[in-house]
Design an enzyme around this catalytic site. Structure first.
Site, PDB file in Angstrom:
ATOM      1  N   SER A 250     -10.818  -1.900  -2.893  1.00  0.00           N
ATOM      2  CA  SER A 250     -10.540  -0.964  -1.813  1.00  0.00           C
ATOM      3  C   SER A 250     -11.065   0.414  -2.180  1.00  0.00           C
ATOM      4  CB  SER A 250      -9.046  -0.915  -1.562  1.00  0.00           C
ATOM      5  OG  SER A 250      -8.423  -0.528  -2.764  1.00  0.00           O
ATOM      6  N   LYS A 251     -10.567   1.394  -1.503  1.00  0.00           N
ATOM      7  CA  LYS A 251     -10.980   2.747  -1.814  1.00  0.00           C
ATOM      8  C   LYS A 251     -10.205   3.192  -3.049  1.00  0.00           C
ATOM      9  CE  LYS A 251     -12.977   2.887   2.193  1.00  0.00           C
ATOM     10  NZ  LYS A 251     -13.407   3.406   3.447  1.00  0.00           N
ATOM     11  N   ARG A 252     -10.888   3.788  -3.950  1.00  0.00           N
ATOM     12  CA  ARG A 252     -10.321   4.353  -5.172  1.00  0.00           C
ATOM     13  C   ARG A 252      -8.877   3.941  -5.479  1.00  0.00           C
ATOM     14  NH1 ARG A 252     -12.509   7.350  -8.376  1.00  0.00           N
ATOM     15  NH2 ARG A 252     -14.246   7.940  -7.075  1.00  0.00           N
ATOM     16  N   LYS A 253      -8.760   2.921  -6.302  1.00  0.00           N
ATOM     17  CA  LYS A 253      -7.436   2.448  -6.690  1.00  0.00           C
ATOM     18  C   LYS A 253      -7.510   2.117  -8.171  1.00  0.00           C
ATOM     19  CE  LYS A 253      -5.847  -1.536  -5.370  1.00  0.00           C
ATOM     20  NZ  LYS A 253      -5.828  -2.654  -4.471  1.00  0.00           N
ATOM     21  N   TRP A 259     -17.552   3.887  -5.240  1.00  0.00           N
ATOM     22  CA  TRP A 259     -18.594   4.643  -4.537  1.00  0.00           C
ATOM     23  C   TRP A 259     -19.930   4.508  -5.265  1.00  0.00           C
ATOM     24  CZ3 TRP A 259     -16.163   5.137  -0.363  1.00  0.00           C
ATOM     25  CH2 TRP A 259     -14.841   5.556  -0.312  1.00  0.00           C
TER      26      TRP A 259
END
Ligand code: GLU
Length: 484
Positions: A250-253, A259
């Site tokens: 996921s996004k930055r976890k 990215w």
């Protein structure tokens, strides 16, 4: 002609999963001599992040995924940014109302919220209850004339929606499970669904290749194609990218790097990343692993895209990167390392001259370019904190160490016109290692520590080769002073 698109929303940087989607679209287009299009889906103004459009495009360029039409290239199907196409969506939404496939809805948010809570408490699926479908045409006209706020909703017909996905096979959904999706919002902006279908149609997209998370939206899209009387494209939904705990990346976890720009900054090579991403959900006919972008274009085929989630292994990506670093020419690697060298030199206030020799000895050791930060302390320091403690080898003594340093110093003073090369240096020093005089450790440990200031470092002759004769002499002298 095949036409495919990558349709990012400018809500951040280029996500690694998005990069994989873009890559598969690119490969499919190039393989089939079709067109690869970039379309920016920015109709959700709340999620818009300024600057992200440029960063996404920069990320794609860095990966080498050149496109044929897009926001920065004029094409006959533009503009390629949805917020510049608002009138089109409005026109098409109203067209559906005229056809009886969509309707105005004037319900206030508060009513919709109460409805949702009620449905949730009764464990029913949350769906619009079609209250506004009861309005007579005159009612609707009146309310529009009064300037009441409205949205336009799709009137989902009864029946089933069936389609064959090129990856997942046949998908069948009972329309009773589908909500009367909002197509046009009260601010005049389309929802993703409407804009996506209108644009895929107008841009003559033949294949929609996108992430699995869009699979549930596809029946809604097909209903829209049907309502418009348009031929839908083919669909291929790519498997999720999973982390090593099999959860969706996921996004930055937990420090997961998601990215593309993070990889670029740390010194991953675009060739390594595209090679790795290509194999994240697709496999070639044989068991080869290393593929250039051109080779991937030749090999790629949607038939060999897997259904199940693809696990992102950082270890594997690092392996690819090290392989690609080894394959670079020295000049190319040295150029790629320049910004990293510069940054290091800045921290020590040092001037950097030619770094070719340093690059040469690092090439086989680097996994990512940023690793040079750890391997080159001895190069980018001006003053060591040398102590007798680390200069004297464990099994050695002060007197021996002193004379080892003295001998090394003399050897380099008298080096003459022998070649300043790793093997040549090795030969010159090896002669001094003789039973009864010095063991290898007694001689080479202090020399290496004198040159690097570190207990651990690359081979002493490689270090000497990189530092050059003058710097070696200076460091040997300094070390002798420490023991004096
Ligand atoms: N804008 C969507 C996204 O951000 C595109 C989905 C699609 O390809 O249809 O992923």
């Amino acid at each position: 002609m095949f036409r495919v698109r990558f349709a990012p929303s400018p809500t951040g940087e280029l996500h690694i999963g998005g990069a994989r989607t873009a890559l598969y679209n690119y490969l499919f287009a190039r393989k089939n001599k079709g067109k690869f299009i970039i379309r920016i889906e920015d109709t959700d103004q709340e999620r818009f992040v300024p600057g992200s459009l440029d960063r996404i495009l920069q990320g794609l360029k860095w990966l080498g995924l050149e496109w044929d039409e897009g926001p920065d290239i004029k094409g006959e199907f533009g503009p390629y940014i949805q917020s510049e196409r608002l009138e089109l969506y409005q026109k098409y939404a109203h067209e559906l109302v005229d056809k009886g496939s969509a309707y105005y809805c004037f319900c206030e948010l508060s009513r919709l919220e109460i409805l949702r809570e009620l449905q949730q408490s009764q464990k029913q699926p949350t769906k619009y209850d079609r209250e506004c479908l009861k309005l007579t045409p005159d009612n609707v006209k009146e309310r529009l004339a009064r300037g009441e706020k409205f949205v336009i909703r799709l009137k989902v017909p009864e029946g089933k929606t069936i389609f064959t996905d090129k990856v997942r096979g046949e998908v069948c959904v009972d329309n009773s499970n589908l909500d009367d999706q909002v197509l046009l919002k009260s601010d005049g902006f389309p929802t993703y669904h409407l804009a996506n279908v209108v644009d895929d149609h107008l841009m003559q997209i033949t294949h929609v290749i996108r992430g699995e998370e869009w699979l549930p939206s596809t029946p809604k899209h097909l209903l829209l194609y049907e309502a418009f009387g348009w031929q839908p494209p083919e669909f291929a939904h790519l498997p999720n990218v999973l982390n090593d705990k099999r959860a969706k990346l996921s996004k930055r976890k937990d420090g997961e790097a998601v990215w593309v720009q993070t990889y670029e900054r740390d010194g991953f090579l675009p060739e390594a990343l595209t090679n790795f991403l290509a194999l994240l959900g697709w496999h070639p006919q044989d068991d080869r692993e290393i593929f250039s972008l051109e080779e991937l274009v030749k090999e790629f085929d949607l038939d060999r895209v897997q259904k199940g989630g693809a696990i992102f292994s950082m270890q594997k990506l690092r392996w690819f990167n090290a392989e690609y670093i080894k394959k670079l020419t020295l000049v190319k690697l040295d150029n790629l390392l320049k910004p990293f060298y510069k940054a290091l030199a800045q921290t020590t206030g040092q001037k950097i001259g030619t770094t070719r020799a340093l690059t040469q000895i690092l090439q086989s050791r680097l996994i990512i370019l940023k690793d040079i930060n750890e391997f080159t302390h001895w190069y980018f320091v001006s003053d060591f904190k040398l102590t007798a403690d680390i200069l004297i080898p464990k099994a050695g003594n002060l007197a021996k160490t002193k004379s080892a340093l003295q001998l090394a110093y003399e050897l380099l003073i008298d080096y003459g016109d022998k070649k300043w090369e790793v093997e040549e240096l090795r030969n010159a020093f090896e002669v001094l290692v003789r039973p009864g005089t010095f063991t290898r450790g007694e001689l080479l440990w202090p020399v290496r520590v004198a040159l690097t200031g570190e207990r651990q470092s690359p081979d002493v002759f490689e270090v000497a080769f990189v530092l050059g004769r003058e710097e070696c002499l200076k460091r040997l002298l300094d070390a002798q002073k420490v023991l004096a």
